[in-house]
Design a protein around this motif. Structure first.
Motif: not given
Length: 190
Positions: A170-181, A183-190
């Protein structure tokens, strides 16, 4: 996920130092991409090496059955709002045969219908550890009714490991790997 872009960028193959390549060697396989978590943690190769050693115990040496271990990992990732961790382990449990209803029930918690008493105890232990950093007496007694002392310890070790992993992701901002989606319940991006 908390960030739209990484704070610490996942290293490309071209950017790796020899020390970073060596640290990544255990997670490098032909025809399989190295995950962003490892490419990010490789900025600190000594830490990555030690992280992989402990993580190997949690994923392969742990006395919990794989399904039980993954319930603990998913519940912890969900409580920590770690979209990356949740996404990776949802893929793992689906390959292991866990269905969408059970995955959704992990989000709801121990009160969701269908949990066995043992599964509910695992989830309650995750909740206790997340909320208080301590497993209460009633929850410990419920764990002990279904699991050995070592398995109870492994529940705590697993929650601790994946709380730490979630904080780093969360703190480092590791992004999902290619092809992953995500889950909207875990989208805390503002």
């Amino acid at each position: 996920m908390h960030l739209n872009t990484p704070r610490i960028t996942a290293l490309t193959d071209a950017a790796l130092t020899p020390e970073q390549r060596q640290a990544l060697a255990p997670v490098t396989a032909p025809n399989r991409p190295v995950l962003n978590i490892f490419r990010t943690f490789a900025h600190a190769p000594e830490a990555l090496t030690r992280f992989l050693s402990w993580g190997n115990y949690i994923l392969r040496g742990n006395s919990l059955a794989p399904r039980e271990r993954e319930i603990v990992i998913l519940r912890t990732g969900y409580l920590c709002r770690s979209g990356y961790e949740w996404t990776q382990h949802v893929e793992i449990v689906r390959r292991g045969g866990m269905g969408d209803a059970e995955i959704a029930a992990i989000k709801t918690g121990a009160e969701a219908p269908g949990w066995s008493a043992a599964d509910a105890a695992l989830i309650r232990a995750c909740d206790d550890l997340h909320e208080r950093q301590f497993v209460s007496e009633p929850v410990w007694a419920a764990l002990k009714a279904h699991f050995s002392e070592r398995q109870c310890m492994d529940v705590v070790f697993t929650v601790g490991q994946y709380t730490q992993v979630s904080m780093m992701l969360n703190t480092f901002g590791v992004q999902l790997d290619e092809g992953q989606k995500l889950d909207p319940d875990l989208d805390a991006r503002g």
